[in-house]
Motif scaffolding. Structure first.
Motif, short mmCIF file in Angstrom:
data_model
loop_
_atom_site.label_atom_id
_atom_site.label_comp_id
_atom_site.label_asym_id
_atom_site.label_seq_id
_atom_site.Cartn_x
_atom_site.Cartn_y
_atom_site.Cartn_z
N THR A 84 9.43 14.37 -0.06
CA THR A 84 8.14 13.73 0.19
C THR A 84 8.39 12.25 0.44
O THR A 84 9.14 11.61 -0.30
CB THR A 84 7.21 13.92 -1.01
OG1 THR A 84 6.90 15.32 -1.14
CG2 THR A 84 5.92 13.14 -0.85
N SER A 85 7.79 11.70 1.50
CA SER A 85 8.15 10.33 1.90
C SER A 85 6.98 9.61 2.56
O SER A 85 6.13 10.25 3.19
CB SER A 85 9.33 10.38 2.88
OG SER A 85 9.77 9.09 3.23
N VAL A 86 6.96 8.30 2.39
CA VAL A 86 5.98 7.46 3.07
C VAL A 86 6.53 7.09 4.44
O VAL A 86 7.69 6.67 4.57
CB VAL A 86 5.70 6.17 2.26
CG1 VAL A 86 4.72 5.27 3.01
CG2 VAL A 86 5.18 6.52 0.87
N ILE A 87 5.72 7.25 5.46
CA ILE A 87 6.16 6.93 6.82
C ILE A 87 6.26 5.43 7.03
O ILE A 87 5.32 4.69 6.78
CB ILE A 87 5.18 7.53 7.87
CG1 ILE A 87 5.17 9.05 7.80
CG2 ILE A 87 5.56 7.06 9.28
CD1 ILE A 87 4.15 9.69 8.72
N GLN A 88 7.42 4.99 7.49
CA GLN A 88 7.56 3.64 8.04
C GLN A 88 7.75 3.83 9.56
O GLN A 88 8.80 4.29 9.99
CB GLN A 88 8.75 2.89 7.45
CG GLN A 88 8.90 1.52 8.08
CD GLN A 88 9.92 0.63 7.37
OE1 GLN A 88 9.70 -0.54 7.22
NE2 GLN A 88 11.03 1.22 6.95
N TRP A 146 4.18 -0.20 -6.51
CA TRP A 146 4.45 0.70 -7.64
C TRP A 146 3.84 0.13 -8.91
O TRP A 146 3.17 0.85 -9.66
CB TRP A 146 5.96 0.87 -7.80
CG TRP A 146 6.38 1.66 -8.99
CD1 TRP A 146 6.39 3.02 -9.13
CD2 TRP A 146 6.85 1.13 -10.25
NE1 TRP A 146 6.84 3.38 -10.38
CE2 TRP A 146 7.13 2.25 -11.09
CE3 TRP A 146 7.07 -0.15 -10.73
CZ2 TRP A 146 7.61 2.10 -12.39
CZ3 TRP A 146 7.56 -0.31 -12.02
CH2 TRP A 146 7.82 0.80 -12.83
N ARG A 147 4.04 -1.15 -9.15
CA ARG A 147 3.49 -1.78 -10.36
C ARG A 147 1.97 -1.73 -10.36
O ARG A 147 1.35 -1.49 -11.41
CB ARG A 147 3.98 -3.22 -10.48
CG ARG A 147 5.45 -3.36 -10.81
CD ARG A 147 5.77 -4.78 -11.24
NE ARG A 147 7.20 -5.02 -11.38
CZ ARG A 147 7.93 -4.64 -12.41
NH1 ARG A 147 7.35 -3.99 -13.43
NH2 ARG A 147 9.22 -4.90 -12.46
N GLN A 207 0.83 -1.20 0.00
CA GLN A 207 0.00 0.00 0.00
C GLN A 207 0.87 1.26 0.00
O GLN A 207 0.55 2.26 -0.66
CB GLN A 207 -0.92 0.00 1.22
CG GLN A 207 -1.73 1.27 1.43
CD GLN A 207 -2.66 1.60 0.27
OE1 GLN A 207 -2.98 0.72 -0.53
NE2 GLN A 207 -3.08 2.84 0.18
N GLY A 208 1.99 1.22 0.71
CA GLY A 208 2.89 2.37 0.72
C GLY A 208 3.46 2.66 -0.65
O GLY A 208 3.56 3.82 -1.07
N GLY A 209 3.84 1.61 -1.40
CA GLY A 209 4.32 1.80 -2.76
C GLY A 209 3.24 2.37 -3.67
O GLY A 209 3.52 3.24 -4.52
#
Length: 349
Positions: free
Chosen positions: A307-311, A221-222, A185-187
């Motif tokens: 810009t970044s997805v939080i882990q 991503w794909r 989901q993050g990708g």
């Protein structure tokens, strides 16, 4: 025998509160006091509270060596990191892991032993874990070839993975506990943000192909690219390091010069890629928009800010530590805990 061992240690320390004194003050038998101090098994809640109060009032502290002989516990757990030394010392992911694990153990006497499982030394690591040096293990940054997932199942050592382990069989996977973030989901989220900005030729610098985070973020991503009717051929791989991000960015722009958006599967790789984009005359985000993954502090210090997805590494490590503590108390295994990703928007996209 165990009772005599503890009795002998207590008696050998004149002036120090003894287990007998704790039992007398709590109004319980010596064996009940011993069980209460050594884990609380087969002790009523009332007796446990009384013993805890007596311990606090008297300032009683059991000898750790004797307690280990009685309980067969070391009061230590291993933090196992299958990475080279320099990686452990330089990647903020591992600092966040230590922070979260320390938070989980703050109210216990359990110590953490750092075990760096260098490449090619898996047998040494497994031997260490097998020989009773620790009561359990937290494993982070797991690779497919490490085989630690299968080894820990065979050892029956209480353990929790931070990140989905790449198990060889469903049977092994079903017997492991882990916490993770929804990397697929993050990708998707990162890629969708680039699509929503109007990017029409989006590439990715994916993570290692032998780690679940690298695999799952690429899948996300794909999925987003396919749903948008875009090509998903602009892929290069790095290993979650700054150096690999720089090398991958150079390859990506050489092979796909029309890229106008890049999802990079870690902030460290993005920190390596951004200077390469500048060197090649690509302004961010005007020419190429960039989204990273992790949001562990590096993202706010890049130029431009990323810009970044939080882990949520700290929260993940804390959850793993608490789950391991539950296992050490005899709790049954629980389903995986998966954190939902979030996107932090900054100037890069």
């Amino acid at each position: 025998m165990a009772d005599r061992l503890v009795r002998g240690v207590d008696a050998a320390r004149p002036g120090v509160p003894t287990l007998e004194q704790v039992a007398a003050k709590a109004g319980v038998s010596r064996s009940t006091a011993s069980r209460a101090i050594n884990g609380g098994l087969r002790v009523s809640p009332e007796a446990l509270l009384a013993v805890e109060a007596a311990v606090a009032d008297l300032g009683y502290s059991p000898n750790r060596a004797a307690r280990s002989l009685v309980t067969r516990r070391t009061d230590s757990i291993a933090l196992v990191v299958p990475e080279p030394d320099e990686r452990v010392l330089s990647d903020p992911f591992f600092a966040g892991t230590l922070n979260g694990l320390a938070s989980a153990l703050a109210d216990t006497e359990i110590q953490v032993v750092l075990v760096i499982a260098r490449p090619g030394q898996n047998e040494r690591t497994v031997r260490y874990l097998r020989n009773g040096h620790v009561d359990g293990a937290i494993v982070v940054s797991h690779h497919r070839d490490d085989t630690l997932d299968r080894a820990l199942v065979e050892l029956r050592l209480p353990s929790v993975f931070v990140g989905r382990p790449l198990s060889a069989t469903p049977e092994v996977d079903s017997r492991l506990q882990y916490v993770d973030t929804d990397n697929v989901q993050g990708g998707r989220m990162a890629t969708q943000h680039l699509l929503d900005r109007g990017c029409r030729r989006i590439g990715t610098i994916a993570g290692p192909e032998d780690m679940s985070a690298g695999i799952d973020r690429l899948i996300g991503w794909r999925q987003a690219m396919t749903a948008a009717g875009q090509r998903d051929d602009a892929v290069v791989h790095g290993d979650f390091t700054i150096v690999s991000g720089a090398e991958a960015a150079r390859r990506l722009l050489t092979e796909y010069p029309d890229v106008d958006g890049i999802f990079i599967a870690s902030d460290l790789m993005a920190a390596g890629a951004l200077p390469v984009l500048a060197e090649l005359g690509r302004e961010v985000p005007q020419d190429v928009a960039v989204v990273g993954y992790d949001n562990l502090g590096v993202a706010a210090s890049t130029q431009p800010p990323l810009t970044s997805v939080i882990q949520p590494v700290v929260a993940m490590a804390r959850a793993a530590g608490l789950r391991l503590l539950d296992q050490l108390q005899g709790a049954t295994p629980t389903p995986p805990l998966i954190f939902a990703p979030e996107l932090v928007v900054r100037a890069s996209a």
